[in-house]
Design an enzyme around this catalytic site. Structure first.
Site, PDB file in Angstrom:
ATOM      1  N   LYS A   1      10.649  -5.210  -5.389  1.00 21.11           N
ATOM      2  CA  LYS A   1       9.691  -4.323  -5.951  1.00 21.11           C
ATOM      3  C   LYS A   1       9.122  -3.505  -4.657  1.00 21.11           C
ATOM      4  CE  LYS A   1       5.465  -5.935  -7.215  1.00 21.11           C
ATOM      5  NZ  LYS A   1       4.447  -5.248  -6.537  1.00 21.11           N
ATOM      6  N   ASN A   2       8.636  -3.903  -4.094  1.00 20.65           N
ATOM      7  CA  ASN A   2       7.598  -3.241  -2.805  1.00 20.65           C
ATOM      8  C   ASN A   2       8.700  -2.553  -1.857  1.00 20.65           C
ATOM      9  OD1 ASN A   2       5.544  -4.274  -4.143  1.00 20.65           O
ATOM     10  ND2 ASN A   2       4.845  -5.585  -2.429  1.00 20.65           N
TER      11      ASN A   2
ATOM     12  N   ARG B   1      -1.325   0.894  -9.314  1.00 20.87           N
ATOM     13  CA  ARG B   1      -2.117   1.481  -8.035  1.00 20.87           C
ATOM     14  C   ARG B   1      -1.073   2.189  -7.005  1.00 20.87           C
ATOM     15  NH1 ARG B   1      -3.537  -0.334  -4.639  1.00 20.87           N
ATOM     16  NH2 ARG B   1      -5.299   0.895  -4.250  1.00 20.87           N
TER      17      ARG B   1
ATOM     18  N   CYS C   1      -8.269  -3.738  -8.150  1.00 18.14           N
ATOM     19  CA  CYS C   1      -7.624  -4.455  -9.356  1.00 18.14           C
ATOM     20  C   CYS C   1      -8.105  -5.628  -8.924  1.00 18.14           C
ATOM     21  CB  CYS C   1      -6.352  -4.387  -8.858  1.00 18.14           C
ATOM     22  SG  CYS C   1      -5.781  -5.429  -7.468  1.00 18.14           S
TER      23      CYS C   1
ATOM     24  N   ARG D   1      -9.334  -2.141  -2.841  1.00  9.13           N
ATOM     25  CA  ARG D   1      -8.066  -1.427  -2.365  1.00  9.13           C
ATOM     26  C   ARG D   1      -8.435  -0.016  -2.252  1.00  9.13           C
ATOM     27  NH1 ARG D   1      -3.475  -4.465  -5.303  1.00  9.13           N
ATOM     28  NH2 ARG D   1      -2.218  -3.657  -3.857  1.00  9.13           N
TER      29      ARG D   1
ATOM     30  N   ASP E   1       1.207 -12.141  -0.164  1.00  6.94           N
ATOM     31  CA  ASP E   1       1.646 -12.181  -1.585  1.00  6.94           C
ATOM     32  C   ASP E   1       2.475 -13.592  -1.528  1.00  6.94           C
ATOM     33  OD1 ASP E   1       3.005  -8.737  -1.358  1.00  6.94           O
ATOM     34  OD2 ASP E   1       1.149  -9.819  -1.885  1.00  6.94           O
TER      35      ASP E   1
ATOM     36  N   ARG F   1       5.586  -7.887 -14.149  1.00  7.80           N
ATOM     37  CA  ARG F   1       5.364  -6.610 -13.158  1.00  7.80           C
ATOM     38  C   ARG F   1       6.268  -6.874 -12.039  1.00  7.80           C
ATOM     39  NH1 ARG F   1      -0.296  -4.243 -11.862  1.00  7.80           N
ATOM     40  NH2 ARG F   1       1.029  -2.743 -10.730  1.00  7.80           N
TER      41      ARG F   1
HETATM   42  C1  EPZ Z   1       0.914  -3.453  -0.527  1.00  2.26           C
HETATM   43  O1  EPZ Z   1      -0.213  -3.369  -1.129  1.00  2.26           O
HETATM   44  C2  EPZ Z   1       1.631  -4.438  -1.344  1.00  2.26           C
HETATM   45  N1  EPZ Z   1       2.016  -3.466  -2.752  1.00  2.26           N
HETATM   46  C3  EPZ Z   1       0.881  -5.389  -1.806  1.00  2.26           C
HETATM   47  O2  EPZ Z   1       1.722  -6.368  -2.858  1.00  2.26           O
HETATM   48  C4  EPZ Z   1       0.630  -6.523  -0.621  1.00  2.26           C
HETATM   49  O3  EPZ Z   1      -0.235  -7.795  -1.031  1.00  2.26           O
HETATM   50  C5  EPZ Z   1      -0.164  -5.441   0.491  1.00  2.26           C
HETATM   51  O4  EPZ Z   1       0.756  -4.447   0.645  1.00  2.26           O
HETATM   52  C6  EPZ Z   1      -0.399  -6.526   1.661  1.00  2.26           C
HETATM   53  O5  EPZ Z   1       0.888  -6.920   2.069  1.00  2.26           O
HETATM   54  C7  EPZ Z   1       2.955  -2.722  -2.500  1.00  2.26           C
HETATM   55  O6  EPZ Z   1       3.559  -2.558  -1.446  1.00  2.26           O
HETATM   56  C8  EPZ Z   1       3.389  -1.720  -3.483  1.00  2.26           C
HETATM   57  P1  EPZ Z   1      -2.581  -2.572   1.921  1.00  2.26           P
HETATM   58  P2  EPZ Z   1      -1.309  -2.171  -0.251  1.00  2.26           P
HETATM   59  O7  EPZ Z   1      -2.757  -1.185   2.208  1.00  2.26           O
HETATM   60  O8  EPZ Z   1      -0.432  -1.201   0.551  1.00  2.26           O
HETATM   61  C9  EPZ Z   1      -7.257  -2.300   3.111  1.00  2.26           C
HETATM   62  C10 EPZ Z   1       2.167  -7.398  -4.588  1.00  2.26           C
HETATM   63  O9  EPZ Z   1       1.812  -8.761  -5.074  1.00  2.26           O
HETATM   64  N2  EPZ Z   1      -6.978  -0.818   3.043  1.00  2.26           N
HETATM   65  O10 EPZ Z   1      -1.617  -3.191   3.054  1.00  2.26           O
HETATM   66  O11 EPZ Z   1      -2.060  -1.767  -1.432  1.00  2.26           O
HETATM   67  C11 EPZ Z   1      -7.009  -2.956   1.880  1.00  2.26           C
HETATM   68  O12 EPZ Z   1      -8.140  -2.798   0.968  1.00  2.26           O
HETATM   69  C12 EPZ Z   1       1.150  -6.589  -4.074  1.00  2.26           C
HETATM   70  O13 EPZ Z   1       3.271  -7.045  -4.667  1.00  2.26           O
HETATM   71  C13 EPZ Z   1      -7.987  -0.025   3.215  1.00  2.26           C
HETATM   72  O14 EPZ Z   1      -9.160  -0.453   3.442  1.00  2.26           O
HETATM   73  O15 EPZ Z   1      -2.017  -3.113   0.538  1.00  2.26           O
HETATM   74  C14 EPZ Z   1      -6.580  -4.221   2.389  1.00  2.26           C
HETATM   75  O16 EPZ Z   1      -7.596  -5.301   2.582  1.00  2.26           O
HETATM   76  C15 EPZ Z   1      -0.134  -6.954  -4.260  1.00  2.26           C
HETATM   77  N3  EPZ Z   1      -7.661   1.389   3.150  1.00  2.26           N
HETATM   78  C16 EPZ Z   1      -5.679  -4.230   3.559  1.00  2.26           C
HETATM   79  O17 EPZ Z   1      -6.275  -2.659   3.989  1.00  2.26           O
HETATM   80  C17 EPZ Z   1      -6.671   1.951   2.790  1.00  2.26           C
HETATM   81  O18 EPZ Z   1      -6.563   3.219   2.934  1.00  2.26           O
HETATM   82  C18 EPZ Z   1      -4.304  -3.973   3.609  1.00  2.26           C
HETATM   83  O19 EPZ Z   1      -3.867  -3.468   2.283  1.00  2.26           O
HETATM   84  C19 EPZ Z   1      -5.561   0.925   2.553  1.00  2.26           C
HETATM   85  C20 EPZ Z   1      -5.909  -0.403   2.704  1.00  2.26           C
END
Ligand code: EPZ
Length: 421
Positions: free
Chosen positions: A22-23, A93, A117, A122, A308, A400
């Site tokens: 998916k990702n 998202r 979420c 996020r 995850d 999802r």
């Molecule tokens: C991706 O989410 C994945 N989703 C998530 O999978 C996964 O859990 C996550 O990466 C971490 O590996 C997809 O790829 C579609 P991040 P993402 O930006 O990109 C902070 C699932 O279950 N952050 O790496 O949204 C954020 O709050 C889903 O398949 C900021 O502060 O996660 C978090 O604490 C859930 N500012 C950390 O970084 C930003 O602009 C990591 O989030 C962006 C992120």
């Protein structure tokens, strides 16, 4: 709302083929916006988030068709609407992933601000800060991100935090920018490598793939004739089924998955007592009928233990032998499954971002509610061993991210059925 009913007590065994990730599929489908030639994408999992993404691409004017082998044929040459509407973004998202490509190719994008979420706020500040540094004019008002740029300019970015979709958005923006972009502190998840490989196949010039420093030489256009690209296998789906087998003291083999995508997960399963064997594109797990041993873990960006997979291991620790600690360092609220597991008799104590699990001999079935994608998987895994019939509600979360989960688990011997609303 559909529900899933699981009767515990079956030891899982057999063989499964892992679906596409998916990702990986989500950013790659967004990246097709960048191509001025049609492109075919294969190994796409059958998931609600994929359907939503195709709906979103259709809404901006991308022409989509699906062939007899379920490959998705995409033509982005008639894009006429540069807005990703709130009604779609709020359901998924990762719709934010169209921001970079739309801005890079068309110089404008209006994307509804994705809310938080269940697992956290996020924010997308790192996405927006990076695009501003590349010369985009960004306004956030009325719940929308309005972005404009005549042509993005390459620059040196140092991301303040490792972000998967942040890295992906900036990477997709940089491939058509003028000059060189360096992204330091980039995320290294395999799905990012898959996106970068796809972009290079389209004609981009990305180096440093697989490292924390990506260097992108901007090009004028992207697209080649008759391109077909298959997305990477889903390492989290694979890990989820391995844990489902481990919690039932079973033995399974997974096909179409490289073990190097989930080394940290395999190490933890060995620590839990699993015999793990691997080949280039397969993984087998055998618990030899034994109860798993509790394993402590701490989530962190790839190649460390993936967030995850945290909820799934928590379920296994609930019936494992011994006490373990599970520390979540990525999201501020990713323990929603704990209270549901406790309703099944789990002995878990929460101390800030650490859960202390003391394994019990058994869990008891209970009606439980899914709150997010991986929490749903955790409850289903617990239901596989709980005494009695576990009813999992709100399973739209699971649909999802898991392709035909009840069919795949039934194939391994689980007693599980969907109860339509
Ligand atoms: C991706 O989410 C994945 N989703 C998530 O999978 C996964 O859990 C996550 O990466 C971490 O590996 C997809 O790829 C579609 P991040 P993402 O930006 O990109 C902070 C699932 O279950 N952050 O790496 O949204 C954020 O709050 C889903 O398949 C900021 O502060 O996660 C978090 O604490 C859930 N500012 C950390 O970084 C930003 O602009 C990591 O989030 C962006 C992120």
């Amino acid at each position: 709302m559909d529900k899933l009913l699981i009767t515990g007590g079956q030891q899982l065994s057999g063989t499964l083929t892992v679906s596409g990730a998916k990702n990986s599929a989500l950013p790659i489908l967004a990246a097709t916006i960048l191509s001025d030639k049609p492109v075919s994408i294969g190994n796409i999992p059958h998931l609600h988030d994929i359907t939503t993404t195709l709906e979103l691409l259709g809404c901006i004017g991308v022409d989509i068709s699906i062939d007899e082998k379920l490959n998705i044929e995409i033509n982005s040459n008639d894009i006429h609407n540069l807005t990703a509407p709130y009604e779609l973004v709020r359901t998924m998202r990762s719709s934010i992933l169209v921001l970079g490509p739309l801005l890079a190719r068309f110089g404008e994008a209006n994307v509804a601000l994705p809310g938080g979420c269940a697992i956290g706020a996020r924010p997308v500040n790192i996405h927006l800060d990076g695009l501003k540094k590349m010369g985009a004019e960004i306004r956030v008002e009325n719940g929308y991100i309005h972005a404009k740029a005549s042509r993005l300019k390459g620059c040196h970015l140092v991301l303040e935090q490792i972000t998967v979709t942040g890295t992906e958005n900036l990477l997709m923006a940089a491939v058509l920018a003028e000059g060189t972009t360096v992204i330091e502190n980039a995320a290294r998840e395999p799905e990012i490598n898959d996106l970068a490989n796809f972009l290079n196949t389209l004609g981009a010039d990305i180096s440093g793939i697989g490292t924390n420093v990506l260097t992108i030489e901007g090009v004028k256009r992207l697209g080649i004739e008759n391109l077909h690209y298959d997305v990477l296998a889903d390492r989290i789906e694979a890990g989820t089924y391995l844990v489902a087998a481990a919690i039932t003291s079973g033995s399974i083999t997974l096909k179409n998955i490289s073990p190097h995508l989930l080394d940290a997960v395999l190490e933890k399963l060995k620590e839990a007592g699993a015999i793990i064997e691997t080949g280039d594109d397969w993984i087998s797990l055998d618990m030899q009928g034994k109860r798993p041993t509790a394993v402590s873990l701490r989530t962190a960006p790839f190649p460390a233990f993936p967030t995850d997979m945290q909820a799934q291991f928590m379920a296994m620790n609930c019936i494992a032998e011994g006490t373990s600690t599970v520390t979540e360092t990525i999201f501020e609220n990713r323990f929603m499954h704990v209270q549901e597991l406790q309703r099944m008799g789990a002995n878990i104590k929460l101390e800030s971002n650490t859960a202390i699990c003391t394994g019990t001999e058994l869990l008891t079935a209970a009606p439980v509610t899914a709150t997010d994608l991986r929490a749903s998987a955790s409850l289903i895994i617990a239901g596989l061993v709980a005494q009695g019939e576990t009813l999992v509600e709100q399973i739209y979360h699971i649909d999802r991210g898991y392709d035909h989960i009840e069919e795949k688990l039934s194939q391994l011997g689980a007693i599980i059925r969907r109860i339509p609303r």
